[in-house]
Motif scaffolding. Structure first.
Motif, PDB file in Angstrom:
ATOM      1  N   UNK A   1       0.674  -1.346  -0.226  1.00 62.35           N
ATOM      2  CA  UNK A   1       0.117   0.205  -0.294  1.00 62.35           C
ATOM      3  C   UNK A   1       0.798   1.132   0.090  1.00 62.35           C
ATOM      4  N   UNK A   2       1.840   0.802   0.899  1.00 62.84           N
ATOM      5  CA  UNK A   2       2.955   2.790   0.099  1.00 62.84           C
ATOM      6  C   UNK A   2       3.121   2.392  -0.682  1.00 62.84           C
ATOM      7  N   UNK A   3       3.805   1.443  -1.414  1.00 67.51           N
ATOM      8  CA  UNK A   3       4.134   1.995  -3.200  1.00 67.51           C
ATOM      9  C   UNK A   3       2.445   2.171  -3.731  1.00 67.51           C
ATOM     10  N   UNK A   4       1.455   2.090  -3.224  1.00 66.02           N
ATOM     11  CA  UNK A   4       0.583   1.779  -4.013  1.00 66.02           C
ATOM     12  C   UNK A   4      -0.180   3.588  -4.650  1.00 66.02           C
ATOM     13  N   UNK A   5      -0.012   4.201  -2.902  1.00 64.38           N
ATOM     14  CA  UNK A   5       0.269   5.210  -2.301  1.00 64.38           C
ATOM     15  C   UNK A   5       0.517   6.306  -2.795  1.00 64.38           C
ATOM     16  N   UNK A   6       1.511   6.277  -3.314  1.00 63.05           N
ATOM     17  CA  UNK A   6       2.700   7.048  -3.378  1.00 63.05           C
ATOM     18  C   UNK A   6       2.909   7.241  -4.838  1.00 63.05           C
ATOM     19  N   UNK A   7       1.929   5.853  -5.599  1.00 59.19           N
ATOM     20  CA  UNK A   7       2.003   6.375  -7.005  1.00 59.19           C
ATOM     21  C   UNK A   7       0.640   6.829  -7.346  1.00 59.19           C
ATOM     22  N   UNK A   8      -0.116   7.014  -6.563  1.00 65.11           N
ATOM     23  CA  UNK A   8      -1.233   8.206  -6.788  1.00 65.11           C
ATOM     24  C   UNK A   8      -0.450   9.337  -5.872  1.00 65.11           C
ATOM     25  N   UNK A   9       0.163   9.931  -4.887  1.00 65.91           N
ATOM     26  CA  UNK A   9       0.984  10.878  -4.640  1.00 65.91           C
ATOM     27  C   UNK A   9       1.232  11.713  -6.223  1.00 65.91           C
ATOM     28  N   UNK A  10       2.059  10.453  -6.767  1.00 62.71           N
ATOM     29  CA  UNK A  10       2.735  11.470  -7.546  1.00 62.71           C
ATOM     30  C   UNK A  10       1.950  11.839  -8.857  1.00 62.71           C
ATOM     31  N   UNK A  11       0.610  11.100  -9.622  1.00 69.23           N
ATOM     32  CA  UNK A  11      -0.223  11.778 -10.109  1.00 69.23           C
ATOM     33  C   UNK A  11      -1.121  12.776  -9.685  1.00 69.23           C
ATOM     34  N   UNK A  12      -1.684  13.171  -8.576  1.00 69.03           N
ATOM     35  CA  UNK A  12      -2.422  14.056  -7.947  1.00 69.03           C
ATOM     36  C   UNK A  12      -1.367  15.107  -7.730  1.00 69.03           C
ATOM     37  N   UNK A  13      -0.103  15.566  -7.272  1.00 66.03           N
ATOM     38  CA  UNK A  13       0.852  16.371  -7.041  1.00 66.03           C
ATOM     39  C   UNK A  13       0.861  16.599  -8.272  1.00 66.03           C
TER      40      UNK A  13
END
Length: 609
Positions: free
Chosen positions: A83-95
């Motif tokens: 989940x840490x990697x999964x949500x880091x990918x979403x953080x990149x997208x959002x940012x």
């Protein structure tokens, strides 16, 4: 809103206006809005946080979601690694999506954004491993995060417009259809469709919102009708999980989550139907919208029964949207604004609306005092403001089969100056066993980790029939009082009655009186009162029969009868939601001479040091 038939819904869909930028920006002018965000002091902290994330992420490779990570949940029941990697990918997208909107001239932001979109579109599944099972093929599975991802990508196709290549737009449309819209219609029913908790709102709301954004051609009207028909039913099920008091049994964090996605969907539905379909007109929805303002106990300390965190910030966008909708909903203090980086799940819909929906000003330093009896939930909450500070008290009844249930009937908490003195541990690390057979072996979930009695060695039991009954409740300017009957919470045949009474005296330095009355058919071997705190207790200097929970300038003094009780203090360790170990303490008061009828009194007095 009453359910409407398919034929009526079809008529409404025929009259729908197409989605557009006017759903998001004043006069549909996106560039003007983002220029205002860049230049306004009101957004300075938000912009700085987003830019800081952009600086951290710029040039980094997109982290991989490997099979080795995915398989860990099945092998050892742990979730955090994937989940840490999964949500880091979403953080990149959002940012990079937000930076691309804020600074469209930056080509490096656009490149990183497109790479982030491509990476997410390339994922085998948008679901988390914990939500994928053998009962349903991975391709047909829809969970919270797959639904959120589809909603995010649908929204970005609208907001980014021509800056998103046609090929990527077409790919997003294909994926949302294949992974969400068609399975929703053809591979269900899914368990969450009739859930009376956040899953119904997030999954169905995200799918409904994505369909409202993507389906706008005349040939797609039938598909949109079918999706909305199912979505509307799920939203009605979600609302069934609330009483008329609007209390969210899952806690404030899940109110932000589930009710947030309910609002995001309902807003888009209202706009596309030009107000014909209006969930916001329901009295229950207004009551739920007012839940947040009742939960704060001073500063960012909040009532955190269930799987909740003891300290929360507010999502300013959602909060101010609701305050603009309802006169009864208070706009929150700006100081409680959630940092962009705080959401470990990196939810695009929330992050975007924290910018879009926060125009309404709010200069209040903190929430005003208030007393709230949530009768359906069985909660009493009191926020007391005096010249000495802000103090909070909360206690609960309810039953032991609630969403994200803890065995915690009779649990209570005390806060002063935004810090807890008597605590609820709240939300532990999510693992397979956390939601399985071993749930109540976790101290944060079981009765052993709550400020509730242990009767003749018996802890509270799980089940809807294990409930607390409200005997008396009263609120005045000077006092809040609640009495509940707890005997049904225990599998203890000899326990006839256990009445717990709280009297919260709203003095300048408040005081809580607690009285427990035990009635048993036989003399018990043991009776124990347990209180939970994160503070190492010490003996009060002025009285040997008093205990002190000291945080520096403010302390809580606990008075008890040493002739009746023997104190045992134990330091313990629990694992929090982030997978980190934390120290906590149990204050166990053993009844020295257990009898069939026992009355115990405790006084918790706030004092300045």
């Amino acid at each position: 809103m009453n359910r409407i038939g398919q034929r009526q819904l079809s008529d409404v869909v025929e009259r729908m206006v197409p989605p557009g930028l006017h759903f998001y920006y004043p006069d549909g002018d996106g560039p003007a809005f983002w220029q205002r965000v860049r230049e306004s002091k009101a957004y300075a902290a938000d912009v700085a946080e987003i830019k800081a994330e952009g600086k951290r992420l710029l040039g980094q490779a997109v982290p991989e979601l490997t099979y080795a990570l995915f398989s860990l949940y099945a092998k050892q029941g742990s979730r955090l690694e994937y989940e840490r990697v999964y949500f880091e990918r979403r953080r990149r997208l959002n940012t990079f999506a937000l930076l691309g909107l804020l600074e469209p001239e930056r080509e490096d932001y656009v490149e990183e954004l497109l790479n982030a979109v491509w990476a997410i579109c390339s994922e085998l599944t948008w679901c988390l491993p914990a939500h994928v099972g053998e009962r349903r093929p991975v391709a047909d599975t829809i969970d919270l995060f797959s639904a959120e991802t589809g909603f995010t990508l649908a929204e970005l196709t609208l907001l980014l417009g021509d800056r998103l290549p046609k090929m990527l737009k077409a790919h997003i449309l294909e994926l949302v259809h294949r992974r969400l819209l068609l399975p929703f219609l053809e591979k269900g029913p899914y368990e969450w469709e009739e859930a009376e908790h956040n899953w119904a709102a997030v999954c169905a709301g995200s799918i409904g919102a994505a369909s409202l954004l993507l389906l706008q051609e005349e040939r797609e009207q039938d598909l949109l009708v079918r999706i909305l028909e199912k979505t509307e039913r799920s939203m009605a099920c979600y609302l069934k999980g609330f009483g008329e008091d609007g209390g969210c049994l899952e806690g404030l964090g899940y109110w932000n989550y589930g009710f947030g996605y309910f609002v995001y969907y309902a807003d888009l539905l209202f706009k596309r139907t030009q107000g014909e379909l209006d969930w916001f007109s329901l009295e229950k929805v207004e009551a739920i919208a007012g839940f947040q303002q009742k939960c704060f106990l001073g500063g960012n300390a909040v009532v955190n029964f269930s799987d909740s965190f003891p300290h929360e910030q507010v999502q300013l966008g959602l909060s101010r949207y609701l305050a603009g909708r309802y006169d009864s909903v208070q706009s929150p203090p700006s100081a409680l604004r959630a940092d962009y980086r705080k959401d470990h799940c990196s939810r695009w819909a929330t992050a975007l609306r924290n910018l879009l929906w926060r125009e309404q000003a709010s200069n209040v330093p903190d929430w005003p005092p208030g007393d709230y009896m949530l009768e359906d939930a069985g909660w009493l909450i009191s926020r007391t403001v005096s010249s000495a500070g802000i103090f909070g008290f909360a206690a609960k009844g309810g039953h032991n089969d609630e969403p994200h249930n803890h065995l915690d009937l009779g649990q209570f908490m005390l806060a002063g100056d935004g810090e807890f003195y008597l605590s609820d541990l709240g939300c532990g690390e999510y693992t397979k066993d956390y939601f399985g057979a071993g749930r109540y072996l976790y101290d944060c979930n079981g009765a052993q980790g709550h400020s509730v009695p242990i009767v003749n060695g018996c802890l509270q039991a799980a089940g809807r029939q294990r409930k607390a009954s409200v005997v008396e409740q009263a609120i005045s300017g000077q006092e809040a009082r609640l009495t509940i009957e707890l005997a049904a919470a225990y599998e203890c045949p000899s326990l006839q009655s256990l009445r717990r009474t709280w009297r919260w005296h709203k003095h300048e330095l408040p005081c809580l009186e607690l009285k427990d009355v035990f009635v048993l058919t036989d003399r018990p071997d043991a009776l124990l009162e347990r209180f939970v705190t994160l503070i190492r207790p010490e003996q009060a200097e002025d009285d040997e029969g008093q205990l002190l929970l000291d945080r520096g300038t403010l302390a809580l003094k606990l008075a008890y009868d040493r002739e009746l009780l023997r104190l045992e203090v134990t330091e313990r360790i629990w694992r929090n939601h982030d997978g980190e170990d934390e120290v906590w303490y149990t204050l166990d008061f053993h009844v020295l001479r257990p009898e069939r009828h026992v009355e115990l009194d405790f006084i918790f007095q706030f004092v300045r040091r």
